[in-house]
Design a protein around this motif. Structure first.
Motif, PDB file in Angstrom:
ATOM      1  N   ASP A   1      24.230 -50.375  83.690  1.00 20.75           N
ATOM      2  CA  ASP A   1      24.574 -49.321  84.645  1.00 20.75           C
ATOM      3  C   ASP A   1      24.156 -47.992  84.025  1.00 20.75           C
ATOM      4  N   LEU A   2      23.733 -47.067  84.865  1.00 26.93           N
ATOM      5  CA  LEU A   2      23.347 -45.740  84.383  1.00 26.93           C
ATOM      6  C   LEU A   2      24.579 -44.838  84.385  1.00 26.93           C
ATOM      7  N   ILE A   3      25.392 -44.984  83.364  1.00 29.15           N
ATOM      8  CA  ILE A   3      26.618 -44.208  83.220  1.00 29.15           C
ATOM      9  C   ILE A   3      26.328 -42.953  82.410  1.00 29.15           C
ATOM     10  N   ASP A   4      27.321 -42.082  82.287  1.00 33.25           N
ATOM     11  CA  ASP A   4      27.218 -40.929  81.403  1.00 33.25           C
ATOM     12  C   ASP A   4      27.458 -41.407  79.979  1.00 33.25           C
ATOM     13  N   LEU A   5      26.472 -41.281  79.130  1.00 32.32           N
ATOM     14  CA  LEU A   5      26.605 -41.686  77.726  1.00 32.32           C
ATOM     15  C   LEU A   5      26.679 -40.437  76.857  1.00 32.32           C
ATOM     16  N   ASP A   6      27.610 -40.414  75.933  1.00 33.26           N
ATOM     17  CA  ASP A   6      27.706 -39.318  74.981  1.00 33.26           C
ATOM     18  C   ASP A   6      26.820 -39.656  73.784  1.00 33.26           C
ATOM     19  N   LEU A   7      25.598 -39.154  73.812  1.00 26.31           N
ATOM     20  CA  LEU A   7      24.635 -39.460  72.758  1.00 26.31           C
ATOM     21  C   LEU A   7      25.066 -38.897  71.409  1.00 26.31           C
ATOM     22  N   ASP A   8      25.835 -37.791  71.424  1.00 24.12           N
ATOM     23  CA  ASP A   8      26.312 -37.214  70.170  1.00 24.12           C
ATOM     24  C   ASP A   8      27.250 -38.168  69.435  1.00 24.12           C
ATOM     25  N   VAL A   9      28.084 -38.879  70.172  1.00 25.16           N
ATOM     26  CA  VAL A   9      29.003 -39.837  69.551  1.00 25.16           C
ATOM     27  C   VAL A   9      28.207 -40.977  68.920  1.00 25.16           C
ATOM     28  N   ILE A  10      27.208 -41.464  69.645  1.00 24.02           N
ATOM     29  CA  ILE A  10      26.370 -42.543  69.106  1.00 24.02           C
ATOM     30  C   ILE A  10      25.652 -42.055  67.847  1.00 24.02           C
ATOM     31  N   ALA A  11      25.118 -40.840  67.901  1.00 24.03           N
ATOM     32  CA  ALA A  11      24.386 -40.289  66.751  1.00 24.03           C
ATOM     33  C   ALA A  11      25.297 -40.078  65.548  1.00 24.03           C
ATOM     34  N   TYR A  12      26.563 -39.749  65.792  1.00 19.84           N
ATOM     35  CA  TYR A  12      27.508 -39.572  64.689  1.00 19.84           C
ATOM     36  C   TYR A  12      27.758 -40.902  63.978  1.00 19.84           C
TER      37      TYR A  12
END
Length: 136
Positions: A57-68
């Protein structure tokens, strides 16, 4: 093992082995009503193994959290079963309400304000904006 292809969604790839569940939990992917697959300890050409998360699904992803959690991870955006974009992540300069300040006397632990941490060096050290305590 059979995991369906993604029609529209994301593939978070190159997560260091063992950190996939942390990404899953902090992004609260368990609350989604779409298909989410976590593959742990997949074979990797660059490293011995890696984790992968597929979200259908194309949800809102917090890329900053993944990058952390996994700065070397990549996020593939899938539309109509084709990869339309591949994003490489970098450490965010600021994290808001991702890390809790370990200092019990910090204002953010005693007042209803955001926990804000800033990146202070190239090693990936984050410090509280208010008291400068190092994140664990």
């Amino acid at each position: 093992m059979n995991i369906d292809a993604i029609e529209n969604g994301y593939v978070i790839d190159h997560i260091p082995a063992g950190k996939g569940m942390r990404v899953y939990e902090i992004l609260n992917l368990g609350s989604l009503s779409c298909q989410v697959a976590i593959i742990t300890n997949a074979k990797s050409k660059k490293n011995l193994s890696k984790d992968i998360i597929k979200i259908n699904d194309l949800i809102d992803l917090d890329l900053d959290v993944i990058a952390y959690i996994a700065p070397q991870a990549t996020v593939n955006i899938i539309k109509d079963s084709l990869r339309v974009e591949k994003r490489k992540l970098s450490m965010p300069k600021e994290l808001r309400d991702v890390i809790k300040c370990p200092n019990p006397r910090c204002i953010c632990n005693n007042e209803p304000i955001s926990h804000i941490f800033t990146l202070t060096d190239e090693k990936g050290t984050y410090r509280c904006l208010y008291c400068e305590t190092k994140a664990k």
